[in-house]
Scaffold this motif. Structure first.
Motif, PDB file in Angstrom:
ATOM      1  N   ALA A 277       0.831  -1.202   0.000  1.00  0.00           N
ATOM      2  CA  ALA A 277       0.000   0.000   0.000  1.00  0.00           C
ATOM      3  C   ALA A 277       0.865   1.252   0.000  1.00  0.00           C
ATOM      4  O   ALA A 277       0.571   2.223  -0.710  1.00  0.00           O
ATOM      5  CB  ALA A 277      -0.933  -0.006   1.202  1.00  0.00           C
ATOM      6  N   THR A 278       1.945   1.233   0.765  1.00  0.00           N
ATOM      7  CA  THR A 278       2.851   2.382   0.795  1.00  0.00           C
ATOM      8  C   THR A 278       3.464   2.624  -0.579  1.00  0.00           C
ATOM      9  O   THR A 278       3.576   3.769  -1.025  1.00  0.00           O
ATOM     10  CB  THR A 278       3.949   2.165   1.846  1.00  0.00           C
ATOM     11  N   ALA A 279       3.848   1.545  -1.269  1.00  0.00           N
ATOM     12  CA  ALA A 279       4.394   1.690  -2.620  1.00  0.00           C
ATOM     13  C   ALA A 279       3.345   2.280  -3.559  1.00  0.00           C
ATOM     14  O   ALA A 279       3.685   3.061  -4.457  1.00  0.00           O
ATOM     15  CB  ALA A 279       4.879   0.340  -3.141  1.00  0.00           C
ATOM     16  N   CYS A 280       2.074   1.927  -3.363  1.00  0.00           N
ATOM     17  CA  CYS A 280       1.007   2.506  -4.184  1.00  0.00           C
ATOM     18  C   CYS A 280       0.856   3.999  -3.913  1.00  0.00           C
ATOM     19  O   CYS A 280       0.521   4.773  -4.816  1.00  0.00           O
ATOM     20  CB  CYS A 280      -0.315   1.781  -3.926  1.00  0.00           C
ATOM     21  N   VAL A 281       1.118   4.423  -2.678  1.00  0.00           N
ATOM     22  CA  VAL A 281       1.119   5.853  -2.363  1.00  0.00           C
ATOM     23  C   VAL A 281       2.271   6.530  -3.095  1.00  0.00           C
ATOM     24  O   VAL A 281       2.113   7.579  -3.711  1.00  0.00           O
ATOM     25  CB  VAL A 281       1.235   6.092  -0.837  1.00  0.00           C
TER      26      VAL A 281
END
Length: 121
Positions: A44-48
């Motif tokens: 999810a952080t990488a998607c941010v």
């Protein structure tokens, strides 16, 4: 504040899809006990970081880019097949009907040599 460290992916993969689908459903909430730094998984952080998700008040939310890419993926043949299988994993996918197994109907398989046979003198 929007973070954007990486370029958006050319196409969505398993790495992004789970997080985007959870955000779309409104269930990608923060869990600071399990994910102490960002409150969400590394995926999810990488998607941010690539502009697909943003931090919201109660959890991650889709950005305009994330919403567009997810909609395009859902409309694609790959997305349709994945969603159909995901919706009903017990439903067999299109293909030939499996034949019932009959004992003795299978050809004999050659036995695999033991790894110890490599060292036989």
């Amino acid at each position: 504040m929007a973070f954007k460290f990486e370029q958006p992916p050319e196409r969505l993969t398993w790495y992004h899809l789970g997080q985007l689908l959870l955000a779309e459903a409104g269930t990608l909430t923060y869990d600071h006990e399990h994910y102490r730094v960002h409150g969400v998984s590394n995926n999810a952080t990488a998607c941010v970081w690539c502009g697909l998700l943003a931090y919201g008040d109660d959890g991650m939310v889709l950005t305009d880019l994330g919403r567009t890419m997810l909609a395009d993926w859902k409309a694609s043949p790959e997305g349709q097949a994945w969603l159909a299988e995901w919706a009903d994993p017990d439903e067999p996918t299109a293909g030939p009907e499996p034949t019932p197994e009959v004992p003795g109907d299978e050809p004999a398989r050659p036995s695999r040599p033991s790894q110890l046979d490599l060292f036989a003198s």
